[in-house]
Design an enzyme around this catalytic site. Structure first.
Site, PDB file in Angstrom:
ATOM      1  N   HIS A 161       0.869  -1.181   0.000  1.00 34.89           N
ATOM      2  CA  HIS A 161       0.000   0.000   0.000  1.00 34.89           C
ATOM      3  C   HIS A 161       0.900   1.224   0.000  1.00 34.89           C
ATOM      4  O   HIS A 161       1.726   1.409   0.891  1.00 34.89           O
ATOM      5  CB  HIS A 161      -0.919   0.018   1.221  1.00 34.89           C
ATOM      6  CG  HIS A 161      -1.928   1.125   1.178  1.00 34.89           C
ATOM      7  ND1 HIS A 161      -3.207   0.950   0.684  1.00 34.89           N
ATOM      8  CD2 HIS A 161      -1.840   2.436   1.520  1.00 34.89           C
ATOM      9  CE1 HIS A 161      -3.866   2.087   0.741  1.00 34.89           C
ATOM     10  NE2 HIS A 161      -3.051   3.017   1.241  1.00 34.89           N
ATOM     11  N   CYS A 162       0.737   2.069  -1.006  1.00 32.84           N
ATOM     12  CA  CYS A 162       1.628   3.217  -1.190  1.00 32.84           C
ATOM     13  C   CYS A 162       0.944   4.500  -0.731  1.00 32.84           C
ATOM     14  O   CYS A 162      -0.112   4.867  -1.246  1.00 32.84           O
ATOM     15  CB  CYS A 162       2.042   3.338  -2.656  1.00 32.84           C
ATOM     16  SG  CYS A 162       3.196   4.691  -2.965  1.00 32.84           S
ATOM     17  N   VAL A 163       1.555   5.166   0.244  1.00 31.09           N
ATOM     18  CA  VAL A 163       0.994   6.414   0.760  1.00 31.09           C
ATOM     19  C   VAL A 163       1.016   7.501  -0.311  1.00 31.09           C
ATOM     20  O   VAL A 163       0.097   8.322  -0.403  1.00 31.09           O
ATOM     21  CB  VAL A 163       1.797   6.874   1.998  1.00 31.09           C
ATOM     22  CG1 VAL A 163       1.279   8.209   2.507  1.00 31.09           C
ATOM     23  CG2 VAL A 163       1.717   5.832   3.096  1.00 31.09           C
ATOM     24  N   VAL A 166      -1.871   7.047  -2.539  1.00 32.76           N
ATOM     25  CA  VAL A 166      -3.111   6.899  -1.786  1.00 32.76           C
ATOM     26  C   VAL A 166      -3.905   5.703  -2.314  1.00 32.76           C
ATOM     27  O   VAL A 166      -5.123   5.778  -2.486  1.00 32.76           O
ATOM     28  CB  VAL A 166      -3.968   8.185  -1.869  1.00 32.76           C
ATOM     29  CG1 VAL A 166      -4.975   8.230  -0.724  1.00 32.76           C
ATOM     30  CG2 VAL A 166      -3.104   9.431  -1.825  1.00 32.76           C
ATOM     31  N   ASN A 167      -3.219   4.617  -2.560  1.00 33.44           N
ATOM     32  CA  ASN A 167      -3.867   3.447  -3.142  1.00 33.44           C
ATOM     33  C   ASN A 167      -2.972   2.236  -2.929  1.00 33.44           C
ATOM     34  O   ASN A 167      -1.777   2.365  -2.658  1.00 33.44           O
ATOM     35  CB  ASN A 167      -4.097   3.662  -4.642  1.00 33.44           C
ATOM     36  CG  ASN A 167      -5.110   2.697  -5.231  1.00 33.44           C
ATOM     37  OD1 ASN A 167      -5.721   1.897  -4.517  1.00 33.44           O
ATOM     38  ND2 ASN A 167      -5.300   2.750  -6.538  1.00 33.44           N
TER      39      ASN A 167
END
Length: 312
Positions: A161-163, A166-167
């Protein structure tokens, strides 16, 4: 120790859930960095150089063309990652039955074990540890699928999950994420090189044209882009290694004790599992209709395996 470990895991998941609140803040931060960079490169430095004449015009024109071209691809790739669903488990999904062998197609790598469960009156052989079940989603999980605590659902071929986007990064947007890293590295490297003379002049005794605001913006843009170029290079090298072995960040960690990986089909085929076979689409964040039609791996539910390791 066990209790502290459980508490730490709970705190981590609570923190991950809190990441949902970042939302558009991270997107605005990315756009803010792009805006500062655009102002420093185009408005402050190389845009005005187009009026100087001579060699300055040629250099400025080359920098501006490359800058805008890479920026367009960077933003296209970035928003493709942000707005593309990484892939979720279809409702009432069930394992595919192999008619010849009379059993379920292997669905889980060797790192997963434990009893499977009964769902919707469909009996699954509890002795087959290759069938995976998510207790949080209350559904069976396709191969290479993992539950994301931030998104609150299972993601097909989840990488992480990549900050920043945002996804989740999963089966349906992993290529777009890699292209985002690739074009970000090229863009930030170009900006760092093009602003380097101004950065050096900033510390010299010579008089530098421009206001204090424009000089500060140029200095900030150089530092930000150099930092991003170096950090993104590390991530890019890591993901190139993962693609070459046809694995994800999660799988690389979980299979670290396993000498063989049944999804590793060789460098070329591993690359095509992510980017497709149509070379015209390799460097743009989309797939050809032909690849989507004939390559189930791009849909995230089925993956070819090595024949000799298929039963693992």
């Amino acid at each position: 120790m066990h209790r502290s470990g459980v508490l730490m895991a709970w705190n981590v998941f609570k923190f991950c859930t809190a990441l949902r609140g970042l939302g558009s803040v991270m997107i605005l931060l990315v756009l803010g960095v792009v805006g500062v960079t655009y102002y420093a490169v185009v408005i402050t430095n190389y845009g005005p150089s187009l009026q100087n004449g001579g060699l300055d015009v040629v250099i400025a024109l080359a920098v501006l063309i490359l800058f805008h071209g890479l920026l367009a691809m960077l933003l296209w790739s970035y928003f493709s990652v942000v707005f593309t669903d990484p892939g979720g488990v279809p409702p009432n999904w069930r394992p595919v039955i192999d008619e010849e062998r009379g059993e379920n197609v292997p669905l889980a790598s060797s790192e997963f074990s434990g009893q499977t469960m009964l769902q919707s009156s469909v009996l699954v052989d509890s002795s087959n540890s290759r069938i995976r079940y998510c207790r949080k989603c209350n559904q069976m999980k396709p191969p290479r699928c993992h539950h994301c605590s931030v998104c609150g659902r299972c993601i097909l071929k989840m990488d992480h999950h990549c900050v920043w986007v945002v996804n989740c990064v999963g089966a349906l947007n992993y290529k777009y994420f890699l292209l985002f890293l690739f074009y970000t590295f090229l863009e930030t490297t170009l900006v760092s090189i093009s602003l380097l003379p101004n950065f050096i002049a900033f510390f010299s005794d010579n008089e530098i044209p421009g206001t204090a605001g424009t000089l500060a913006t140029t200095f900030l843009a150089f530092v930000l882009n150099l930092a991003f170029a170096l950090s993104v290079l590390g991530f890019l090298i890591m993901h190139i290694s993962l693609v070459s072995g046809n694995t994800t960040t999660i799988e690389a960690y979980e299979k670290k004790t396993s000498p063989k990986w049944r999804y590793d089909l060789g460098g070329r085929k591993n690359f095509e599992q992510v980017f497709g076979t149509d070379k015209a689409y390799w460097f743009i964040p989309t797939y050809s209709e032909e690849d989507l039609r004939r390559m189930p791996a791009l849909q995230g539910l089925e993956y070819p395996c090595k024949p000799d390791l298929d039963a693992q």
